[in-house]
Design a protein around this motif. Sequence first.
Motif, PDB file in Angstrom:
ATOM      1  N   CYS A  71      45.110 -13.819 -40.403  1.00  0.00           N
ATOM      2  CA  CYS A  71      45.656 -15.003 -39.731  1.00  0.00           C
ATOM      3  C   CYS A  71      44.806 -16.238 -40.017  1.00  0.00           C
ATOM      4  O   CYS A  71      45.282 -17.359 -39.927  1.00  0.00           O
ATOM      5  CB  CYS A  71      45.729 -14.766 -38.223  1.00  0.00           C
ATOM      6  SG  CYS A  71      46.673 -13.307 -37.791  1.00  0.00           S
ATOM      7  N   GLN A  74      46.001 -17.270 -44.009  1.00  0.00           N
ATOM      8  CA  GLN A  74      47.427 -16.987 -44.192  1.00  0.00           C
ATOM      9  C   GLN A  74      47.979 -17.842 -45.338  1.00  0.00           C
ATOM     10  O   GLN A  74      47.783 -19.044 -45.369  1.00  0.00           O
ATOM     11  CB  GLN A  74      48.147 -17.304 -42.867  1.00  0.00           C
ATOM     12  CG  GLN A  74      49.614 -17.081 -42.883  1.00  0.00           C
ATOM     13  CD  GLN A  74      50.021 -15.728 -43.393  1.00  0.00           C
ATOM     14  OE1 GLN A  74      50.623 -15.642 -44.466  1.00  0.00           O
ATOM     15  NE2 GLN A  74      49.699 -14.672 -42.672  1.00  0.00           N
ATOM     16  N   CYS A 163      54.266 -10.881 -40.982  1.00  0.00           N
ATOM     17  CA  CYS A 163      53.013 -10.603 -40.263  1.00  0.00           C
ATOM     18  C   CYS A 163      53.003  -9.144 -39.774  1.00  0.00           C
ATOM     19  O   CYS A 163      51.948  -8.510 -39.738  1.00  0.00           O
ATOM     20  CB  CYS A 163      52.858 -11.549 -39.072  1.00  0.00           C
ATOM     21  SG  CYS A 163      52.824 -13.282 -39.547  1.00  0.00           S
TER      22      CYS A 163
END
Length: 236
Positions: A71, A74, A163
């Motif tokens: 994250c 990304q 994700c």
Amino acid sequence: MEELHVKQALDNLSNKWQIEQSIYDLHLGKRDDVSDSQLIVNGVVFHIPYLTRDKTFVLWRCLWPDCHNCCERQGRLPLTKDDISSISKKMGYDSKSEFIEKETKVSSWNETSTMNNVITTISMISLKRKINESEDQDGKPLPCRFLDDCGSCEIHPDKPGVCWLYPFSSWMESSNGRPVVHASFQLTGDCPGFYTDKTSEPMMEILEEYSKRIFSYNMSIQRTIREKYGFINIDQ
Ligand code: SF4
Ligand code: SF4
């Protein structure tokens, strides 16, 4: 160039995590003894690297909450039609078109399959990783704006399908006239969760869970393309 980026990412990871030498070398294409071990779980074909000299499988487990590197780095958040519905609601939009206008951009990129050298050109609506994301940042690692101070995702469980899939990438191929879903690891150097083991057994529970996610993501991609929210062109 790509190899240099992967090496830099791995070296960054190594500052905090212990990365096995064989895993490091595999990422950089320095292993000449990699064979493709195919594990079929719930109809999804997982291509798991097997290091023949060491007689070990390359496996993965997620190190969250100690890690949230995917994250923080990304590269792109392409959205399926289902993602657009759920994330627009989660972000408080009554209208999907307003959500698309304010929170997304169009991304286009090429993917080359390691299995058969097929080049796929993909264009999809992508969730902006930061409010003022610029065109030239597409595909480059950025900290995602939805990552909170505790390392959690603010839009979980409505986060984008990509994700949920990470660190796998997946695709569909025709086999005897029937579509078959395949998945393999993305070896970008951003995930410290890879390790080796003499058997694939420690990963079977994860593959069981991911097979369902990956299958349903591919179905969602098909709907997205069919309804012209995204485009995929295959060039041989
Ligand atoms: S980078 Fe890998 S280990 Fe870390 S949170 Fe993401 S998937 Fe898990
Ligand atoms: S949307 Fe959530 S899970 Fe996806 S990259 Fe951003 S913080 Fe991570």
